[in-house]
Every structure is written in structure tokens, then in C-alpha cells.
Scaffold this motif. Sequence first.
Motif, PDB file in Angstrom:
ATOM      1  N   ILE A 213      -7.742  -6.823  12.506  1.00 23.19           N
ATOM      2  CA  ILE A 213      -6.802  -7.957  13.283  1.00 23.19           C
ATOM      3  C   ILE A 213      -7.568  -8.124  11.374  1.00 23.19           C
ATOM      4  O   ILE A 213      -6.072  -8.779  10.928  1.00 23.19           O
ATOM      5  CB  ILE A 213      -7.302  -8.620  14.176  1.00 23.19           C
ATOM      6  N   ALA A 214      -8.708  -8.639  11.318  1.00 26.89           N
ATOM      7  CA  ALA A 214      -9.143  -9.153   9.741  1.00 26.89           C
ATOM      8  C   ALA A 214      -7.848  -8.463   8.655  1.00 26.89           C
ATOM      9  O   ALA A 214      -7.885  -9.229   7.802  1.00 26.89           O
ATOM     10  CB  ALA A 214     -10.282  -9.261   9.913  1.00 26.89           C
ATOM     11  N   ARG A 215      -8.403  -7.025   8.735  1.00 28.61           N
ATOM     12  CA  ARG A 215      -7.930  -6.453   7.321  1.00 28.61           C
ATOM     13  C   ARG A 215      -6.204  -6.813   7.755  1.00 28.61           C
ATOM     14  O   ARG A 215      -5.435  -6.669   6.837  1.00 28.61           O
ATOM     15  CB  ARG A 215      -7.715  -5.198   8.155  1.00 28.61           C
ATOM     16  N   ASN A 216      -4.942  -6.255   9.334  1.00 25.93           N
ATOM     17  CA  ASN A 216      -3.353  -6.654   9.746  1.00 25.93           C
ATOM     18  C   ASN A 216      -3.550  -8.169   8.879  1.00 25.93           C
ATOM     19  O   ASN A 216      -2.148  -8.373   8.037  1.00 25.93           O
ATOM     20  CB  ASN A 216      -2.839  -6.713  10.344  1.00 25.93           C
ATOM     21  N   SER A 217      -4.371  -9.367   8.779  1.00 21.99           N
ATOM     22  CA  SER A 217      -3.767 -10.512   8.855  1.00 21.99           C
ATOM     23  C   SER A 217      -4.294 -10.429   7.095  1.00 21.99           C
ATOM     24  O   SER A 217      -3.357 -11.997   6.616  1.00 21.99           O
ATOM     25  CB  SER A 217      -4.849 -11.560   9.229  1.00 21.99           C
ATOM     26  N   ALA A 218      -4.753  -9.618   6.052  1.00 21.44           N
ATOM     27  CA  ALA A 218      -4.642  -9.974   4.645  1.00 21.44           C
ATOM     28  C   ALA A 218      -3.701  -8.937   4.312  1.00 21.44           C
ATOM     29  O   ALA A 218      -4.096  -8.406   2.796  1.00 21.44           O
ATOM     30  CB  ALA A 218      -6.447  -9.925   4.378  1.00 21.44           C
ATOM     31  N   TYR A 219      -2.854  -8.904   4.584  1.00 25.32           N
ATOM     32  CA  TYR A 219      -1.864  -7.347   4.836  1.00 25.32           C
ATOM     33  C   TYR A 219      -1.484  -7.628   2.790  1.00 25.32           C
ATOM     34  O   TYR A 219      -1.374  -8.513   2.537  1.00 25.32           O
ATOM     35  CB  TYR A 219      -0.719  -7.674   5.602  1.00 25.32           C
ATOM     36  N   GLY A 220      -1.765  -6.612   1.937  1.00 27.00           N
ATOM     37  CA  GLY A 220      -0.694  -6.873   0.961  1.00 27.00           C
ATOM     38  C   GLY A 220      -1.957  -7.402  -0.672  1.00 27.00           C
ATOM     39  O   GLY A 220      -2.294  -6.603  -1.353  1.00 27.00           O
ATOM     40  N   LEU A 221      -4.178  -7.496   0.372  1.00 27.42           N
ATOM     41  CA  LEU A 221      -4.916  -7.452  -0.203  1.00 27.42           C
ATOM     42  C   LEU A 221      -5.774  -6.303  -0.170  1.00 27.42           C
ATOM     43  O   LEU A 221      -5.608  -5.810   1.248  1.00 27.42           O
ATOM     44  CB  LEU A 221      -5.208  -8.692  -0.157  1.00 27.42           C
ATOM     45  N   ASP A 222      -6.330  -6.016  -1.207  1.00 27.55           N
ATOM     46  CA  ASP A 222      -7.624  -4.895  -0.983  1.00 27.55           C
ATOM     47  C   ASP A 222      -8.819  -6.015  -0.448  1.00 27.55           C
ATOM     48  O   ASP A 222      -8.975  -6.659  -1.564  1.00 27.55           O
ATOM     49  CB  ASP A 222      -7.642  -3.974  -2.622  1.00 27.55           C
ATOM     50  N   VAL A 223      -9.234  -5.914   0.909  1.00 24.52           N
ATOM     51  CA  VAL A 223      -9.901  -6.051   1.390  1.00 24.52           C
ATOM     52  C   VAL A 223     -11.225  -5.087   2.328  1.00 24.52           C
ATOM     53  O   VAL A 223     -11.031  -4.055   2.246  1.00 24.52           O
ATOM     54  CB  VAL A 223      -9.456  -7.473   2.481  1.00 24.52           C
TER      55      VAL A 223
END
Length: 128
Positions: free
Chosen positions: A71-81
Amino acid sequence: MMKVITRWVSYVNNERGTQALQFLGLFPLVLLSMLIIWQVGLISYSVVVAEAAARDGARAASAHDEGWAEIARNSAYGLDVEVTGGPGEETATVQVKAKAPIISLPWIESMKFEFTADAVMPMEKKRE
């Protein structure tokens, strides 16, 4: 001899083309200023998105959702996290380490801007 001097004075006092030279001198500075403003905007956007991603992941972890990291990765879509942390006994803590996108300029190749955003949420009672 007098004609040469008067002609020389007329060339020296001629101001034709000065605006073009001023434009050519200032244009690279204006372009560089616009690129710097764009880069500051990209970094600001990245910070806001990473903080929201950490908050979303912590909220999901506090609600006992097994997919809190996704969920956290999907929320930061477009960033390398990179997402770390998770649910604990009393609080859910999620850290999102992100890399801001950098404008590629030929003379600035190795510039990197990395930061970490974190969020803490109290754990909800688990439903039976």
C-alpha cells in the motif's frame, strides 16, 4: 584622415545589435533559473508524496492489513522508494526512503537527493 575619424566615431556610437547581445548573455541564466525552479518543484513534490505514502502505509499497518508495505509503495507511485517498519504492539511505524527525480544536466551527472519520511499510528484492536 578626418573622414576616417568621423566614420570611426559613428561606428563606436552605433548601438544597433546591443539588445541581441544582451539577450544572448542573459538567456542561459534565465534557462538555468527555470531548471532550478523545476528541480525544487520536483523535490517538493517527492517529499509530499513520500510523506503521504508513509502515512498510508502506517494507517494500513495499524489496521492489521498484511499488505501495508505494498500500500505504501503504491501510494508513492512514480518514485523510487524503499519501505521499512511495520506494525508493532502499540504503534505502527513506517519509514519510506525515497529518491527524488533529478533533472539531467551534462555538467551535473552525479547529483542525488534521498530522504526518509516516516509516520506513526496507534494500533487498532484486532477484530476477532
